[in-house]
Write an enzyme that holds these catalytic residues in place. Structure first.
Site, PDB file in Angstrom:
ATOM      1  N   CYS A 159       0.846  -1.193   0.000  1.00 20.92           N
ATOM      2  CA  CYS A 159       0.000   0.000   0.000  1.00 20.92           C
ATOM      3  C   CYS A 159       0.886   1.249   0.000  1.00 20.92           C
ATOM      4  O   CYS A 159       1.621   1.495   0.964  1.00 20.92           O
ATOM      5  CB  CYS A 159      -0.914  -0.003   1.225  1.00 20.92           C
ATOM      6  SG  CYS A 159      -1.782   1.552   1.503  1.00 20.92           S
ATOM      7  N   CYS A 162       0.034   3.714   2.816  1.00 20.23           N
ATOM      8  CA  CYS A 162       0.548   3.268   4.116  1.00 20.23           C
ATOM      9  C   CYS A 162       2.057   3.477   4.204  1.00 20.23           C
ATOM     10  O   CYS A 162       2.588   3.821   5.263  1.00 20.23           O
ATOM     11  CB  CYS A 162       0.217   1.797   4.338  1.00 20.23           C
ATOM     12  SG  CYS A 162      -1.554   1.450   4.324  1.00 20.23           S
ATOM     13  N   ASP A 541      32.952  14.976 -24.492  1.00 20.10           N
ATOM     14  CA  ASP A 541      34.394  15.124 -24.399  1.00 20.10           C
ATOM     15  C   ASP A 541      35.014  14.172 -25.428  1.00 20.10           C
ATOM     16  O   ASP A 541      34.344  13.248 -25.902  1.00 20.10           O
ATOM     17  CB  ASP A 541      34.846  14.768 -22.981  1.00 20.10           C
ATOM     18  CG  ASP A 541      36.341  14.910 -22.811  1.00 20.10           C
ATOM     19  OD1 ASP A 541      36.900  15.886 -23.337  1.00 20.10           O
ATOM     20  OD2 ASP A 541      36.946  14.044 -22.163  1.00 20.10           O
ATOM     21  N   ASP A 732      34.581  11.537 -18.848  1.00 26.89           N
ATOM     22  CA  ASP A 732      35.178  10.365 -18.202  1.00 26.89           C
ATOM     23  C   ASP A 732      34.877  10.281 -16.717  1.00 26.89           C
ATOM     24  O   ASP A 732      35.305   9.352 -16.048  1.00 26.89           O
ATOM     25  CB  ASP A 732      36.687  10.314 -18.436  1.00 26.89           C
ATOM     26  CG  ASP A 732      37.398  11.550 -17.901  1.00 26.89           C
ATOM     27  OD1 ASP A 732      36.791  12.272 -17.096  1.00 26.89           O
ATOM     28  OD2 ASP A 732      38.550  11.791 -18.281  1.00 26.89           O
ATOM     29  N   ASP A 736      36.258  15.759 -16.118  1.00 23.35           N
ATOM     30  CA  ASP A 736      35.208  16.670 -16.565  1.00 23.35           C
ATOM     31  C   ASP A 736      34.151  16.911 -15.496  1.00 23.35           C
ATOM     32  O   ASP A 736      33.010  17.255 -15.819  1.00 23.35           O
ATOM     33  CB  ASP A 736      34.551  16.102 -17.823  1.00 23.35           C
ATOM     34  CG  ASP A 736      35.554  15.932 -18.950  1.00 23.35           C
ATOM     35  OD1 ASP A 736      36.121  16.936 -19.384  1.00 23.35           O
ATOM     36  OD2 ASP A 736      35.781  14.786 -19.368  1.00 23.35           O
TER      37      ASP A 736
END
Length: 836
Positions: A159, A162, A541, A732, A736
């Site tokens: 549920c 719940c 890149d 990578d 970066d």
């Protein structure tokens, strides 16, 4: 401090030849200009490619370490923060504090995280004063590191409403610092003080009160759970028996038919009525239990006994099948991530013993038999075999391994027996990190999911009000029959329950995350799946993304009677202290052992190159500008690739051309993404960038870029795109990081088990295959399509039945089917994501 850390940690032993800390760290400074940093290799790579590879792979690690000390993270729990508006004001004020670099306030968990630079105690005091001023009743609890994490399985929790109540009540316990509840996996994770007692009992009591059939299982301990007898079937049979008896008595007109009808109603519906009353006590009035209780009770009150009983019967039957559907869906998702090892075989003397993988220590030797999962990361010390890495990477081809090769936990050993030396503990192993990432993905909810949660909270009280007005307005204003309109109002309430949306939408997003993991794509949250579905721009890149990042010496050109062997030798000695792939490629090509004792007066010249005495000869190794400024007869080349120039005793000796290889899959990947605007960013000079771009089919490319330049290029694209369009950046995962963080979705080509990639990105492609980007977008699109289908399906069917109910054309049993039936359809529809 950063400078000292950088040099002492990475170069203290290596660069012990008269070069200063300044020289060391300046050569790794990611703020250096293109000329200063990357000129050391002839402007072939920018700081983004050359230095980010040549130097920054050392520095970035240090940068993170320095940052973790200079820029600390303050974590606080704002206990009792229940006002979303106040949370927004708190967030805004903290953001404007001078020492705050970044911050995040999760209103759901009440966890505040602040990245700052400055005095921690002063910041804590400021934040507490600020919070107290806005919300005097909110208690600020600082995470001092004394908390431990406890994990529970909530077996049988089907549920969604719940689950939300459990999450709210448990998070408000004084002992609980932080909480994550994953409804899709039925898991609860909390942070509590190490000295906390009886927290499991308290959680069990809360869960039992809300959902008596749900079992709380502590995942830290092995427990044998006994299956509880499901009494619902028996109750249904007894209820139907009394219902039948009521019909018989009604036919015989004895006048006592109400007794078996009432008994039938109480037997089948007492648990729903009980839960509704408990929720009302707690102030949680509007939920499906309340709607069903009030609707069925209205029918019973009006003497429509069969109608009221059928509401409860059909609802219970529907909830039962809905629970089964949810459980089945969970198993389908869990099966995709069935990579957790159950045991490890450790060698103790001449014997092999099965133990818990968490008990294995670094350096232990484990035995992996054919058909067993690799339990921990390590290196093969004996044996050969083939590994099935499909669960990690999505690749179907087995991977052959032999001695001295790395194996990753979660792989399946196919044929040979191998012995492995453990290199990572279980908590740090690949399988553990992947599972933790996927299991916690549900905490990052998609905007649609958050909107539906907010919608459900507003929607239910509104439909209750409409149901009430439907029951009383026509009789009062138009002199209609009260009983007729009360019954219509009750029918209206039954069909209005938002369960289908509350359950199916998070299930759909989690199924999308599961489908991605099956294909070797780790996505950190449903929010990123949603963003992926709006992909418009793709920025890549070059090094390690479109290319393999495996640098190889391509050519050696000599001058002034120097031989290729001499040029290579002097370059290898000069570069021997570096860990960059370019330097390594030169050392690898040299092949001979390097005696570093003969290297004297080693100095790194900031942004230029290296000076060193090797066998009492002055060696200069670096970019053309550096060599040309030191000697007069240097000759520049126009060859593509990374160029390292060398001079010996002020005489130009030659240059070495180093090239990277384009990945075999790059062309196919770019072609499959032709609907996106694709741009390549690189630090390479124009000729090299053009060569790679032409080969893989990219029209837009930017070259000679520093990391800051890459961020600027991404910022320009972000400013020009529409609000509903997304920008993806692929790198990578290490070099970066700034751009990965700035993009709408940062995608790391991190390779299997790359810790840095997993930390840096929003999405990780485990086997570096660029084609997986298209696959991830396809999964995201299908996920979004199914989410929209479920929203439309649920609301349209409910709306139609509501209209019919208003005009008295929909019996109450149809309303029940419109509720639980739609929920079942939505859950089954959600699972279609797994088939992609």
């Amino acid at each position: 401090m950063c400078k000292d850390k950088c040099c002492s940690n990475k170069h203290e032993n290596e660069h012990s030849h008269d070069h200063s800390h300044d020289n060391c760290c300046s050569s790794h400074n990611h703020q250096d200009s293109y000329d200063e940093c990357c000129s050391s290799h002839d402007h072939e790579d920018s700081h983004g490619d050359c230095c980010s590879c040549h130097h920054e792979d050392n520095h970035i690690e240090n940068n993170e370490m320095c940052e973790s000390e200079d820029n600390e993270i303050l974590v606080m729990k704002l206990k009792g923060l229940n006002c979303a508006s106040c949370a927004g004001k708190i967030e805004e004020k903290i953001k404007n504090l001078d020492s705050v670099i970044d911050m995040n306030l999760n209103f759901t968990t009440s966890i505040l995280k602040i990245k700052f630079d400055g005095n921690k105690d002063k910041l804590i005091k400021t934040v507490i004063n600020l919070v107290t001023e806005l919300e005097p009743d909110v208690e600020c609890i600082v995470d001092t590191g004394r908390y431990i994490t406890k994990k529970y399985l909530l077996e049988g929790l089907n549920c969604a409403s719940c689950a939300g109540k459990i999450e709210k009540i448990v998070s408000n316990l004084d002992e609980v610092y932080e909480l994550k509840l994953n409804f899709a996996l039925s898991t609860l994770e909390i942070k509590v003080d190490k000295n906390t007692q009886d927290i499991t009992k308290k959680i069990n009591d809360i869960v039992t009160e809300l959902e008596p059939d749900v079992k709380v299982i502590d995942k830290d301990y092995k427990q044998e759970t006994k299956k509880t007898k499901n009494t619902l079937t028996l109750r249904m049979l007894i209820s139907i028996a009394f219902l039948t008896l009521g019909f018989i008595l009604k036919t015989s007109k004895t006048g006592f038919e109400y007794i078996p009808f009432v008994l039938s109603y109480v037997i089948i519906g007492y648990d729903i009525i009980n839960r509704s009353l408990k929720n009302i006590k707690r102030g949680e009035v509007f939920d499906e239990n309340f709607l069903m209780a009030i609707a069925s009770a209205s029918s019973m009150f009006l003497g429509e006994y069969p109608e009221g009983i059928m509401v409860m019967l059909l609802y219970q039957v529907g909830e039962y099948f809905q629970g089964k559907a949810v459980e089945s869906s969970r198993k389908s998702i869990a099966s995709l991530m069935d990579i957790r090892p159950d045991y490890a075989n450790i060698t103790i003397g001449n014997k092999v013993k099965k133990v818990n993988p968490e008990d294995i220590k670094l350096g232990d030797i484990i035995v992996i038999k054919p058909g067993e999962k690799v339990p921990l990361d390590g290196v093969v010390v004996k044996g050969i075999s083939s590994l099935d890495t499909k669960a990690l990477t999505g690749e179907t081809d087995p991977r052959f391994v032999k001695e001295n090769e790395e194996v990753l936990s979660g792989s399946l050993n196919l044929d040979g027996l191998i012995e492995v030396k453990v290199t990572k503990t279980f908590g740090e192993s690949t399988v553990s990190k992947i599972l933790d990432l996927v299991e916690n993905a549900s905490s990052k909810k998609a905007k649609t999911e958050l909107r539906i949660t907010r919608f459900a909270k507003i929607y239910t009280p509104i439909v209750v009000l409409i149901g009430f007005l439907t029951s009383v307005v026509p009789p009062l204003l138009f002199n209609q029959d009260f009983s007729t309109w009360i019954l219509r109002g009750a029918t209206f309430l039954v069909v209005s329950c938002p369960c289908a949306l509350v359950i199916s939408i998070p299930m759909t997003y989690f199924a999308g995350i599961g489908a991605s993991s099956k294909n070797g794509i780790l996505i950190k949250g449903g929010n990123y799946l949603e963003v992926l579905s709006n992909s418009k721009y793709l920025v890549l890149d070059k090094t390690g993304t479109l290319t393999k990042g495996n640098f190889k010496v391509n050519n050696i050109k000599t001058f002034n009677e120097f031989s290729e062997g001499e040029v290579l030798k002097f370059a290898a000695y000069a570069e021997s202290f570096s860990t960059h792939p370019i330097a390594k490629s030169i050392v690898k090509e040299f092949k001979n052992e390097i005696n570093q004792n003969i290297i004297k007066e080693y100095t790194e010249i900031k942004g230029k190159g290296i000076k060193a005495l090797v066998e009492n000869k002055e060696i200069l190794c670096g970019n053309f500008n550096f060599i040309n400024s030191e000697i007069k007869n240097a000759k520049e080349t126009s060859e593509n690739g990374t160029i390292v120039y060398i001079s010996v005793n002020n005489t130009f000796a030659g240059y070495i051309v180093i090239k990277d290889e384009i990945k075999e899959t790059s062309n196919e990947a770019i072609e499959s993404l032709n609907k996106l605007d694709v741009t390549m960013l690189t630090g390479d000079r124009k000729s090299t960038a053009k060569e790679v771009a032409d080969k893989v089919g990219i029209k837009n490319y930017k070259y000679e870029l520093l990391p800051d330049d890459k961020v600027s290029e991404v910022e320009k694209l972000l400013l020009n795109k529409e609000d509903r369009e997304s920008l993806l950046f692929v790198g990578d995962g290490i070099n970066d990081a700034p751009v990965l963080a700035r993009a709408d979705v940062g995608i790391a080509m991190g390779g299997v088990g790359s810790d840095a990639a997993i930390e840096a990105a929003d999405m990780i492609i485990m086997d570096d295959d660029l084609r997986k980007i298209k696959k991830s977008i396809d999964i995201a699109n299908k996920t979004k399509k199914i989410v929209n289908q479920n929203i439309f399906l649920s609301l349209s069917i409910k709306f139609i039945i509501m209209v019919f109910a208003f005009f008295g054309l929909a019996p109450m049993w149809l309303a029940v089917l419109g509720d639980v039936g739609v929920a079942l359809l939505a859950v089954f529809n959600a699972m279609r994501v797994l088939k992609i």
